[in-house]
Design a protein around this motif. Structure first.
Motif, short mmCIF file in Angstrom:
data_model
loop_
_atom_site.label_atom_id
_atom_site.label_comp_id
_atom_site.label_asym_id
_atom_site.label_seq_id
_atom_site.Cartn_x
_atom_site.Cartn_y
_atom_site.Cartn_z
N MET A 28 0.81 -1.21 0.00
CA MET A 28 0.00 0.00 0.00
C MET A 28 0.85 1.27 0.00
O MET A 28 0.29 2.37 0.07
CB MET A 28 -0.93 0.00 1.22
N ALA A 29 2.16 1.11 -0.03
CA ALA A 29 3.07 2.26 -0.02
C ALA A 29 2.77 3.21 1.13
O ALA A 29 2.89 4.43 1.00
CB ALA A 29 3.00 3.01 -1.36
N CYS A 30 2.38 2.65 2.27
CA CYS A 30 1.96 3.47 3.41
C CYS A 30 3.14 3.90 4.26
O CYS A 30 3.01 4.76 5.13
CB CYS A 30 0.95 2.73 4.27
N MET A 31 4.29 3.30 4.08
CA MET A 31 5.53 3.60 4.79
C MET A 31 5.51 3.20 6.26
O MET A 31 6.38 3.59 7.03
CB MET A 31 5.89 5.09 4.68
N ALA A 32 4.54 2.40 6.67
CA ALA A 32 4.52 1.94 8.06
C ALA A 32 5.74 1.09 8.36
O ALA A 32 6.32 1.17 9.44
CB ALA A 32 3.25 1.14 8.33
N PRO B 256 -9.86 -8.93 7.34
CA PRO B 256 -10.80 -7.90 6.89
C PRO B 256 -10.11 -6.88 5.99
O PRO B 256 -8.88 -6.83 5.94
CB PRO B 256 -11.21 -7.24 8.21
N LYS B 257 -10.88 -6.05 5.31
CA LYS B 257 -10.31 -4.96 4.56
C LYS B 257 -9.67 -3.97 5.54
O LYS B 257 -10.17 -3.79 6.65
CB LYS B 257 -11.39 -4.24 3.74
N PRO B 258 -8.59 -3.33 5.12
CA PRO B 258 -7.96 -2.36 6.03
C PRO B 258 -8.95 -1.29 6.50
O PRO B 258 -8.91 -0.88 7.66
CB PRO B 258 -6.85 -1.75 5.17
N SER B 259 -9.83 -0.85 5.61
CA SER B 259 -10.81 0.18 5.98
C SER B 259 -11.78 -0.35 7.02
O SER B 259 -12.18 0.38 7.95
CB SER B 259 -11.56 0.66 4.74
N GLU B 260 -12.19 -1.61 6.91
CA GLU B 260 -13.10 -2.20 7.89
C GLU B 260 -12.42 -2.33 9.25
O GLU B 260 -13.04 -2.06 10.28
CB GLU B 260 -13.57 -3.57 7.39
N CYS C 49 -3.16 2.24 7.63
CA CYS C 49 -3.52 2.67 6.28
C CYS C 49 -4.95 2.27 5.91
O CYS C 49 -5.44 1.21 6.29
CB CYS C 49 -2.54 2.07 5.28
N CYS C 50 -5.59 3.13 5.13
CA CYS C 50 -6.96 2.85 4.67
C CYS C 50 -6.99 1.75 3.62
O CYS C 50 -8.05 1.17 3.35
CB CYS C 50 -7.59 4.13 4.10
N GLY C 51 -5.84 1.48 2.98
CA GLY C 51 -5.77 0.44 1.95
C GLY C 51 -5.74 0.99 0.55
O GLY C 51 -5.63 0.23 -0.42
N GLY C 52 -5.83 2.33 0.39
CA GLY C 52 -5.93 2.91 -0.95
C GLY C 52 -4.61 3.26 -1.60
O GLY C 52 -4.56 3.50 -2.80
N GLY C 53 -3.53 3.32 -0.82
CA GLY C 53 -2.25 3.73 -1.37
C GLY C 53 -1.59 2.66 -2.21
O GLY C 53 -1.98 1.49 -2.18
#
Length: 719
Positions: free
Chosen positions: A359-363, A640-644, A624-628
């Motif tokens: 997700m390129a979230c950088m976590a 689950p989905k990251p957003s959920e 992360c929301c999962g969109g990146g």
């Protein structure tokens, strides 16, 4: 000995022959060690050139790295137990190393070569013994804490596919060295009649008393000392020789990795040179020397794995395994133990779906204690997939839309500003009139129905505050941030070139972006591009041939930074009593971890009067929301989905619990992902997704209604 100055014999019970053998072994070990270190660093020269100057201002880099390493600040982050454990081990080990070096200097240089009287006596010796015993004790405690966490607790993130006996050997060797040193010391104290001054060696003295209480005589202690001394010495020498060839090398490579880190890593990606040399991942030799150093620096701690939202959602990505898979393949290839195979492909070193999952979230990078730059290697492999056309069909459609229409939706460019039709004022065309702020609206606020509401709210805020702003209308295209992280570098260059060329034709002072993704790439990446390398390429639709905004003379802002200043200046007239919602705020990755903007959106939310409650994972720890990284457009089998998961956290793990009414975001992609997660996770009746701008508009409207009613004290209530 009681009447003499406090000191101790270094080679007590060891003959001259034994001493000579020890020196011979030590010299051999140092040669083996030096050769191993040389071989390790020689490998890095076989890597491709890194696009960034990693050794510029080297003294300052070394000083900063020393501060980071010695403070253990990255180890304390998110994990107090690990921070204390590693601090004890590191400080104890360094003290023992320094103490041993001081002793060697006194014995071999000061007294033998220079003919001076030994300083290893008297008050110096007493101070030396106290410090060594105290810090050695912390070292043993730290190693014992590590053993407890690894084997008794079996901490999940410490175990994985790359866990091996090498890890066991490393930790147990440290423990035996630490405990063995005290055993040898105790035998010497007991064998020399318990000199009173040796009480400063409080751990060894206590252990000697235990031996004495168990019936051990001075003669027995002296007899055991010889065997114990040689066992301890051989273990220590073996460990030193082993360092460059196994996990202990991280003691060197990790520090080197921190020294050579890029402080903007992730927020700016390595660019692609016009000659296309070593930009993808066709072979392991394409990776830069810094990426190879990243692989060697990995300690298998699993911190990156434990915070990765892709892994938590069941996607086939574990950041630690990717780095270590590359390292294992490189080492096996060098040793002739495996045949060459594709780096990233189905059946390759790294599976295609593994890289698509990022997700390129950088976590991972934020959590890494040794500054591994995962995204650099991940993007290199994504470029390989994109170059081969081995990406999901959804992403292929996005690429096609961008090439044909300039936006990810595939809608006509002439409709880009249609979102503004419902405004009761006209927007300024920044191509025709001079403005203070050039507002880059972005794809989703321009074309997505839900995010159009956010764009209208933001435009209204600017208008009410009297901000001079304008937009590019159909000359605005997608910013390119996320397709770059999927690996489509040349399409990114086309978009960036188009924008900077358009910017040059406009008169403005500052750029403001709706989307943190746009804000990141325009602030951190557009200025890094040498457009002259590509301006003459007939494929590139621009003629701009300079660096753009290289000296940051044009400030680039996320809209929240501009609006927060408007609020602080009183230009919006809020008094902090307008709303009384119970809310929580989600930090967008590209605003938070990428650019360290955490408090600005929170200050705006608080200015509306809302009661803000933090989710457990907030600020740099945000989930992360999962969109990146293209996740907004790809399909994944995840549960689950990251957003959920994030919405569940807001309603169950936040102090306010189910009382949270609004989930506040500051990113169009987050808005899209959480609106979807609210539906798929069955949260529609539990919580509302709102943007900070929408919350602010509601507060202004509430204040206007109260003012019209002659009541400036009553806060608005939730519907």
């Amino acid at each position: 000995m009681q009447a003499e100055a406090p000191t101790r014999p270094t080679f007590w019970t060891i003959s001259y022959v034994g001493e000579a053998v020890f020196y011979w072994l030590a010299a051999l070990v140092l040669l083996v060690f030096a050769y191993g270190v040389y071989e390790r660093f020689a490998r890095y020269t076989r890597g491709s050139e890194d696009p960034f100057d990693r050794l510029a201002e080297l003294p300052e880099r070394v000083g900063t790295a020393a501060r980071i390493v010695l403070s253990n600040e990255k180890q304390f982050d998110r994990d107090l137990y690990a921070g204390v454990m590693h601090a004890f081990v590191l400080w104890g080990f360094l003290t023992l190393f320094i103490g041993t070096s001081i002793l060697a200097f006194d014995m071999d240089i000061w007294t033998k070569l220079l003919g001076q009287e030994s300083f290893f006596q008297g008050n110096f010796y007493l101070s030396y013994s106290l410090v060594m015993d105290a810090m050695g004790f912390l070292f043993v405690i730290g190693v014992a804490m590590a053993l407890y966490r690894r084997y008794a607790v079996r901490h999940e993130r410490l175990w994985g596919k790359h866990t091996s006996r090498e890890d066991d050997a490393f930790i147990w060797t440290l423990f035996l060295l630490g405990v063995g040193g005290y055993v040898i010391e105790a035998l010497r104290i007991a064998g020399t009649g318990f000199p009173e001054f040796e009480t400063v060696s409080f751990v060894g003295y206590f252990l000697a008393m235990v031996f004495d209480g168990a019936g051990m005589s001075a003669g027995q202690a002296e007899s055991l000392y010889w065997a114990g001394w040689w066992s301890h010495s051989l273990l220590a020498l073996g460990f030193i020789a082993w360092i460059p060839y196994a996990k202990p090398f991280h003691m060197i490579s990790s520090f080197a990795n921190v020294v050579t880190r890029d402080e903007k890593a992730g927020s700016r990606l390595p660019g692609v040179p016009a000659d296309l040399d070593h930009v993808n991942a066709e072979s392991i030799d394409d990776f830069s020397w810094k990426e190879i150093l990243d692989q060697d620096a990995c300690t298998k701690c699993g911190r990156c794995s434990s915070v990765c939202p892709a892994k938590a959602s069941g996607r086939p990505l574990d950041p630690r395994d990717v780095i270590l898979d590359l390292k294992s393949y490189r080492e096996s290839l060098d040793a002739g133990e495996t045949e060459s195979k594709p780096i990233v492909a189905d059946g390759g070193v790294i599976a295609s779906e593994t890289m698509e999952s990022c997700m390129a979230c950088m976590a991972c990078m934020d959590a890494c204690p040794v500054e591994i730059e995962h995204l650099s290697s991940f993007t290199r492999m994504n470029r390989q997939l994109t170059d081969e056309g081995a990406v999901q069909s959804n992403m292929q459609d996005v690429f096609g839309n961008l090439m044909q229409k300039g936006n990810t939706f595939g809608d006509p460019p002439r409709k880009r500003a249609d979102w503004a039709d419902d405004l009761d004022f006209d927007l300024t065309d920044a191509r025709e009139e001079e403005v203070e702020f050039l507002w880059y609206v972005g794809d989703y606020p321009s074309y997505d129905d839900r995010n159009k509401k956010v764009a209208r709210s933001l435009a209204t805020l600017f208008e009410r505050a009297g901000v001079s702003f304008g937009i590019l209308f159909d000359d605005e295209k997608f910013d390119g941030n996320d397709i770059r992280r999927v690996g489509e570098e040349f399409l990114y260059l086309e978009l960036a070139g188009h924008h900077v060329e358009t910017f040059e034709d406009c008169e403005f002072e500052k750029i403001v972006c709706t989307d943190p993704h746009s804000y990141n790439t325009m602030k951190n990446e557009y200025p890094e591009i040498d457009f002259a390398e590509f301006a003459d390429d007939p494929v590139m639709p621009f003629e701009y041939d300079e660096y753009w905004n290289e000296d940051a003379e044009i400030p680039v802002y996320h809209w929240s930074q501009v609006v927060e200043q408007l609020v602080s200046d009183g230009r919006l007239g809020l008094d902090g009593t307008e709303l009384d919602y119970t809310v929580t705020y989600h930090d967008p990755c590209h605003l938070g971890r990428y650019n360290d903007v955490y408090e600005v959106p929170r200050d705006i939310i608080k200015a509306t009067g809302c009661d803000l409650h933090e989710m457990p994972r907030n600020r740099a720890d945000s989930f992360c929301c999962g969109g990146g990284g293209g996740g907004l457009w790809m399909e994944f089998d995840e549960e689950p989905k990251p957003s959920e998961e994030r919405l569940r956290e807001a309603l169950e793990d936040t102090d306010a619990g189910s009382a949270v009414e609004k989930f506040v975001v500051a990113c169009p992609m987050c808005m899209t992902m959480y609106e979807d997660g609210r539906k798929t996770g069955d949260f529609e009746d539990d919580i509302e997704i709102v943007d900070v701008a929408e919350l602010l508009i509601e507060a202004l409207d509430a204040k206007a209604e109260r003012t019209a009613a002659g009541d400036d004290t009553r806060p608005a209530t939730a519907d």
